[in-house]
Scaffold this motif. Structure first.
Motif, PDB file in Angstrom:
ATOM      1  N   LEU A 142       0.578  -1.366  -0.062  1.00 31.69           N
ATOM      2  CA  LEU A 142      -0.173   0.196  -0.259  1.00 31.69           C
ATOM      3  C   LEU A 142       0.747   1.064  -0.031  1.00 31.69           C
ATOM      4  O   LEU A 142       0.300   2.261  -0.495  1.00 31.69           O
ATOM      5  CB  LEU A 142      -1.039  -0.180   1.425  1.00 31.69           C
ATOM      6  CG  LEU A 142      -2.232  -0.846   0.945  1.00 31.69           C
ATOM      7  CD1 LEU A 142      -2.550  -0.640   2.461  1.00 31.69           C
ATOM      8  CD2 LEU A 142      -2.788  -1.006  -0.134  1.00 31.69           C
ATOM      9  N   GLN A 143       2.087   1.208   0.695  1.00 26.64           N
ATOM     10  CA  GLN A 143       2.995   2.397   0.712  1.00 26.64           C
ATOM     11  C   GLN A 143       3.497   2.684  -0.373  1.00 26.64           C
ATOM     12  O   GLN A 143       3.601   3.848  -0.880  1.00 26.64           O
ATOM     13  CB  GLN A 143       3.603   1.596   1.666  1.00 26.64           C
ATOM     14  CG  GLN A 143       4.976   2.819   1.533  1.00 26.64           C
ATOM     15  CD  GLN A 143       4.937   4.078   2.141  1.00 26.64           C
ATOM     16  OE1 GLN A 143       3.986   4.732   2.912  1.00 26.64           O
ATOM     17  NE2 GLN A 143       5.877   5.317   1.817  1.00 26.64           N
ATOM     18  N   VAL A 144       3.686   1.449  -1.327  1.00 27.47           N
ATOM     19  CA  VAL A 144       4.792   1.526  -2.980  1.00 27.47           C
ATOM     20  C   VAL A 144       3.210   2.431  -3.764  1.00 27.47           C
ATOM     21  O   VAL A 144       3.449   3.043  -4.460  1.00 27.47           O
ATOM     22  CB  VAL A 144       5.419   0.623  -3.137  1.00 27.47           C
ATOM     23  CG1 VAL A 144       5.388   0.740  -4.444  1.00 27.47           C
ATOM     24  CG2 VAL A 144       6.277  -0.446  -2.144  1.00 27.47           C
ATOM     25  N   LEU A 145       1.461   2.038  -3.282  1.00 24.63           N
ATOM     26  CA  LEU A 145       1.103   2.163  -4.623  1.00 24.63           C
ATOM     27  C   LEU A 145       1.003   3.877  -3.717  1.00 24.63           C
ATOM     28  O   LEU A 145       0.522   4.577  -4.958  1.00 24.63           O
ATOM     29  CB  LEU A 145      -0.237   1.215  -4.106  1.00 24.63           C
ATOM     30  CG  LEU A 145      -1.401   1.863  -5.072  1.00 24.63           C
ATOM     31  CD1 LEU A 145      -1.344   1.311  -6.399  1.00 24.63           C
ATOM     32  CD2 LEU A 145      -2.974   0.675  -4.770  1.00 24.63           C
ATOM     33  N   HIS A 157       9.267  -4.496  -9.134  1.00 29.12           N
ATOM     34  CA  HIS A 157       9.964  -3.214 -11.126  1.00 29.12           C
ATOM     35  C   HIS A 157       9.097  -2.129 -10.053  1.00 29.12           C
ATOM     36  O   HIS A 157      10.550  -0.629 -10.561  1.00 29.12           O
ATOM     37  CB  HIS A 157       9.381  -4.013 -11.820  1.00 29.12           C
ATOM     38  CG  HIS A 157      10.251  -4.595 -12.206  1.00 29.12           C
ATOM     39  ND1 HIS A 157      10.063  -6.078 -12.118  1.00 29.12           N
ATOM     40  CD2 HIS A 157      10.467  -4.601 -13.364  1.00 29.12           C
ATOM     41  CE1 HIS A 157      10.694  -6.991 -12.711  1.00 29.12           C
ATOM     42  NE2 HIS A 157      11.081  -5.864 -13.791  1.00 29.12           N
ATOM     43  N   LEU A 158       7.777  -1.483  -9.234  1.00 27.10           N
ATOM     44  CA  LEU A 158       7.656  -0.554  -8.975  1.00 27.10           C
ATOM     45  C   LEU A 158       8.364   0.421  -7.946  1.00 27.10           C
ATOM     46  O   LEU A 158       8.725   1.354  -7.989  1.00 27.10           O
ATOM     47  CB  LEU A 158       6.733  -0.309  -8.486  1.00 27.10           C
ATOM     48  CG  LEU A 158       5.298  -0.979  -9.286  1.00 27.10           C
ATOM     49  CD1 LEU A 158       3.536  -0.984  -8.772  1.00 27.10           C
ATOM     50  CD2 LEU A 158       5.019   0.471 -10.551  1.00 27.10           C
ATOM     51  N   LEU A 216      10.304   4.347  -8.860  1.00 29.46           N
ATOM     52  CA  LEU A 216       9.496   4.915  -8.198  1.00 29.46           C
ATOM     53  C   LEU A 216      11.307   5.844  -7.105  1.00 29.46           C
ATOM     54  O   LEU A 216      11.845   6.759  -6.626  1.00 29.46           O
ATOM     55  CB  LEU A 216       8.480   4.684  -6.790  1.00 29.46           C
ATOM     56  CG  LEU A 216       7.156   4.554  -7.071  1.00 29.46           C
ATOM     57  CD1 LEU A 216       6.941   3.805  -5.952  1.00 29.46           C
ATOM     58  CD2 LEU A 216       7.331   5.840  -7.977  1.00 29.46           C
ATOM     59  N   GLY A 217      12.482   4.231  -7.036  1.00 27.80           N
ATOM     60  CA  GLY A 217      13.442   4.783  -5.618  1.00 27.80           C
ATOM     61  C   GLY A 217      13.277   4.668  -4.850  1.00 27.80           C
ATOM     62  O   GLY A 217      12.470   5.490  -4.395  1.00 27.80           O
ATOM     63  N   ARG A 218      14.184   4.120  -3.948  1.00 29.43           N
ATOM     64  CA  ARG A 218      14.578   3.412  -2.346  1.00 29.43           C
ATOM     65  C   ARG A 218      14.332   4.329  -1.675  1.00 29.43           C
ATOM     66  O   ARG A 218      13.114   4.531  -0.300  1.00 29.43           O
ATOM     67  CB  ARG A 218      15.436   2.569  -2.694  1.00 29.43           C
ATOM     68  CG  ARG A 218      15.492   1.875  -1.193  1.00 29.43           C
ATOM     69  CD  ARG A 218      16.604   1.348  -0.555  1.00 29.43           C
ATOM     70  NE  ARG A 218      17.403   0.284  -1.892  1.00 29.43           N
ATOM     71  CZ  ARG A 218      17.114  -0.905  -2.099  1.00 29.43           C
ATOM     72  NH1 ARG A 218      16.442  -1.356  -1.231  1.00 29.43           N
ATOM     73  NH2 ARG A 218      17.567  -1.481  -2.641  1.00 29.43           N
ATOM     74  N   PHE A 267      14.492   0.883   2.944  1.00 28.57           N
ATOM     75  CA  PHE A 267      13.110  -0.134   2.615  1.00 28.57           C
ATOM     76  C   PHE A 267      13.306  -1.282   1.290  1.00 28.57           C
ATOM     77  O   PHE A 267      13.448  -1.087   0.611  1.00 28.57           O
ATOM     78  CB  PHE A 267      12.386   1.346   1.897  1.00 28.57           C
ATOM     79  CG  PHE A 267      11.105   0.893   1.298  1.00 28.57           C
ATOM     80  CD1 PHE A 267       9.965   0.666   2.514  1.00 28.57           C
ATOM     81  CD2 PHE A 267      10.355   0.322   0.296  1.00 28.57           C
ATOM     82  CE1 PHE A 267       8.379   0.258   2.560  1.00 28.57           C
ATOM     83  CE2 PHE A 267       9.197  -0.400   0.624  1.00 28.57           C
ATOM     84  CZ  PHE A 267       7.808  -0.564   1.324  1.00 28.57           C
ATOM     85  N   LEU A 268      13.360  -2.298   2.195  1.00 26.54           N
ATOM     86  CA  LEU A 268      13.546  -3.717   1.812  1.00 26.54           C
ATOM     87  C   LEU A 268      12.745  -3.928  -0.024  1.00 26.54           C
ATOM     88  O   LEU A 268      11.496  -3.623  -0.184  1.00 26.54           O
ATOM     89  CB  LEU A 268      13.761  -4.546   1.986  1.00 26.54           C
ATOM     90  CG  LEU A 268      14.738  -4.619   3.470  1.00 26.54           C
ATOM     91  CD1 LEU A 268      13.965  -6.177   4.368  1.00 26.54           C
ATOM     92  CD2 LEU A 268      15.855  -4.952   3.189  1.00 26.54           C
ATOM     93  N   LYS A 269      13.128  -4.041  -1.150  1.00 28.19           N
ATOM     94  CA  LYS A 269      12.619  -4.906  -2.321  1.00 28.19           C
ATOM     95  C   LYS A 269      12.040  -6.396  -1.567  1.00 28.19           C
ATOM     96  O   LYS A 269      12.792  -6.894  -0.834  1.00 28.19           O
ATOM     97  CB  LYS A 269      13.484  -4.734  -3.508  1.00 28.19           C
ATOM     98  CG  LYS A 269      14.169  -3.847  -4.228  1.00 28.19           C
ATOM     99  CD  LYS A 269      14.804  -4.266  -5.027  1.00 28.19           C
ATOM    100  CE  LYS A 269      14.621  -2.562  -6.378  1.00 28.19           C
ATOM    101  NZ  LYS A 269      16.049  -3.538  -7.124  1.00 28.19           N
ATOM    102  N   THR A 270      11.166  -7.232  -2.618  1.00 29.13           N
ATOM    103  CA  THR A 270      10.710  -8.002  -1.650  1.00 29.13           C
ATOM    104  C   THR A 270      11.898  -9.641  -2.439  1.00 29.13           C
ATOM    105  O   THR A 270      12.362 -10.472  -1.644  1.00 29.13           O
ATOM    106  CB  THR A 270       9.324  -8.922  -2.924  1.00 29.13           C
ATOM    107  OG1 THR A 270       9.875  -8.938  -4.450  1.00 29.13           O
ATOM    108  CG2 THR A 270       8.515  -7.680  -2.120  1.00 29.13           C
ATOM    109  N   ARG A 271      12.830  -9.106  -3.653  1.00 33.78           N
ATOM    110  CA  ARG A 271      13.851 -10.404  -4.115  1.00 33.78           C
ATOM    111  C   ARG A 271      14.566  -9.692  -2.325  1.00 33.78           C
ATOM    112  O   ARG A 271      15.516 -11.367  -2.081  1.00 33.78           O
ATOM    113  CB  ARG A 271      14.095 -10.042  -5.491  1.00 33.78           C
ATOM    114  CG  ARG A 271      15.543  -8.819  -5.111  1.00 33.78           C
ATOM    115  CD  ARG A 271      15.467  -9.366  -6.612  1.00 33.78           C
ATOM    116  NE  ARG A 271      16.298  -9.769  -7.266  1.00 33.78           N
ATOM    117  CZ  ARG A 271      17.220 -10.447  -7.581  1.00 33.78           C
ATOM    118  NH1 ARG A 271      18.314  -9.453  -6.465  1.00 33.78           N
ATOM    119  NH2 ARG A 271      17.711 -11.798  -8.039  1.00 33.78           N
TER     120      ARG A 271
END
Length: 396
Positions: free
Chosen positions: A160-163, A224-225, A229-231, A245-249
């Motif tokens: 939700l934060q990414v969105l 990818h999003l 957006l940039g970490r 802020f971690l990516k899922t991978r």
């Protein structure tokens, strides 16, 4: 004239057949809760029992029976049946074969006729682990709060934060929802989702990625999003616990790989060193990742938000179509607006809904988080209690 008579007879026979089928389904549904354990299996086709054991069926029947009492009726509704019990109701769907045996069966979360917020919260507190609950009406009135400001691990609900940041970026820049992002190896993650198996170079719009990120919790779409957006843009305004802020991978590599040295190095590094490690991970393969059923470092490697923050966040996104694709624990047909995002991993379970019964009704944000460092959260019980909470606040 004879042709019309034949057609009329066939139509009448069809309606009679459908009526008998509906009646048979309703009777079988009631029989499930009336049969003795020894004869319960006679209602099911062998093909069904090969997939679901009689022991599992008995456990479900006993759970509903102990909570709801004796079954009284099975009323046909648009999408199946509404089972009426002494103490409440439950949605159900059933499919019978030509011999009247069950080949398909589903029971939804039940609602108690005499339920209240205090009793539901008390039962939620009984679940092992830490609990946070926030129910907010119209983003103003706190209807129910418990540990609502405590930052806890929320699994994929962090998306939700990414969105939210994606909407802000598009509103504040020249970026458009139709802009294209190509799939890259450095952002390929693990399921949930579907994009992890798509070819690199596949072009996808920002809207396609955001739809998949929220509705299917697609991890590759999410990464990818985050990259788009940039970490550091995503970190702006967040608490230190969420930085980097971690990516899922990266989450999968750090938490579930067999590389203990990498994990310890990351956890014991300062912020700049952590960022360097994450940069190094972009060229690594996703190898030797094993997600078991035991909680691992949920207090150190995760995404952390309070239920109050999540409730406010999903309210801000009330006009976003992404949150309305997957309605979560509710039946979308019963609501004017049904928005949802949830998350889970061993030891973490999170549900956040945004619900509105009719166009003129109030909007309720309902968020429940459970963390348990010792064992997996009882997802079925937590979902049942959250569904009861929704029914008590908004209606079934």
């Amino acid at each position: 004239m004879k042709v019309n008579l034949v057609i009329l007879i066939l139509v009448l026979l069809l309606f009679i057949s459908l009526g008998v089928q509906a009646a048979s389904e309703a009777e079988v549904l009631k029989d499930i809760f009336r049969k003795e354990s020894a004869s319960l299996g006679t209602l099911f086709a062998d093909s069904f029992l090969e997939q679901v054991s009689l022991t599992q069926i008995e456990a479900i029947v006993n759970q509903y029976g102990s909570a709801l009492g004796a079954v009284q009726a099975a009323e046909k509704i648009e999408n199946g049946y509404s089972l009426q019990f002494e103490k409440g109701t439950a949605p159900a769907q059933i499919t019978l074969n030509s011999e009247g045996k069950i080949i398909g069966l589903w029971f939804g979360n039940y609602s108690l006729a005499e339920d209240n917020l205090d009793s539901i919260l008390a039962e939620l507190k009984e679940l092992p682990g830490e609990l946070s609950v926030s129910v907010i009406k119209n983003n103003q009135e706190k209807v129910l709060s418990y540990n609502e400001q405590k930052s806890m691990a929320v699994g994929s609900t962090f998306k939700l934060q990414v969105l939210k940041r994606l909407y802000e970026e598009i509103e504040e820049s020249d970026k458009k929802w139709s802009d294209i992002v190509e799939l890259e190896a450095k952002n390929r993650s693990l399921p949930s989702g579907i994009l992890q198996s798509w070819p690199f170079g596949t072009p996808l719009t920002l809207r396609s990625l955001s739809n998949l990120m929220i509705s299917q919790s697609d991890n590759t779409a999410t990464d990818h999003l985050i990259d788009f957006l940039g970490r550091e843009n995503l970190e702006d305004g967040l608490k230190d616990i969420n930085i980097p802020f971690l990516k899922t991978r990266e989450f999968f590599m750090l938490k579930f790989s067999d590389d203990d040295q990498l994990r310890e190095r990351y956890l014991n590094s300062n912020l700049s060193e952590k960022r360097k490690i994450l940069s190094e991970l972009s060229s690594r393969e996703l190898n030797n990742i094993k997600v078991g059923d035991k909680p691992i470092l949920i207090e150190k490697l995760e995404w952390y938000f309070s239920t109050e923050e999540l409730a406010e966040m999903i309210y801000e996104l009330k006009d976003a179509p992404e949150i309305k694709i997957n309605p979560g624990l509710v039946d979308q047909k019963n609501y004017y607006l049904a928005g949802y995002k949830g998350g889970s991993e061993p030891g973490v379970l999170q549900f956040t809904h945004l619900l509105k019964k009719s166009e003129a009704a109030d909007i309720y944000a309902i968020s429940v988080t459970i963390n348990n460092r010792e064992q997996a959260v009882d997802g079925q019980k937590a979902a049942q209690l959250t569904s009861r909470l929704i029914s008590a606040v908004v209606g079934p």
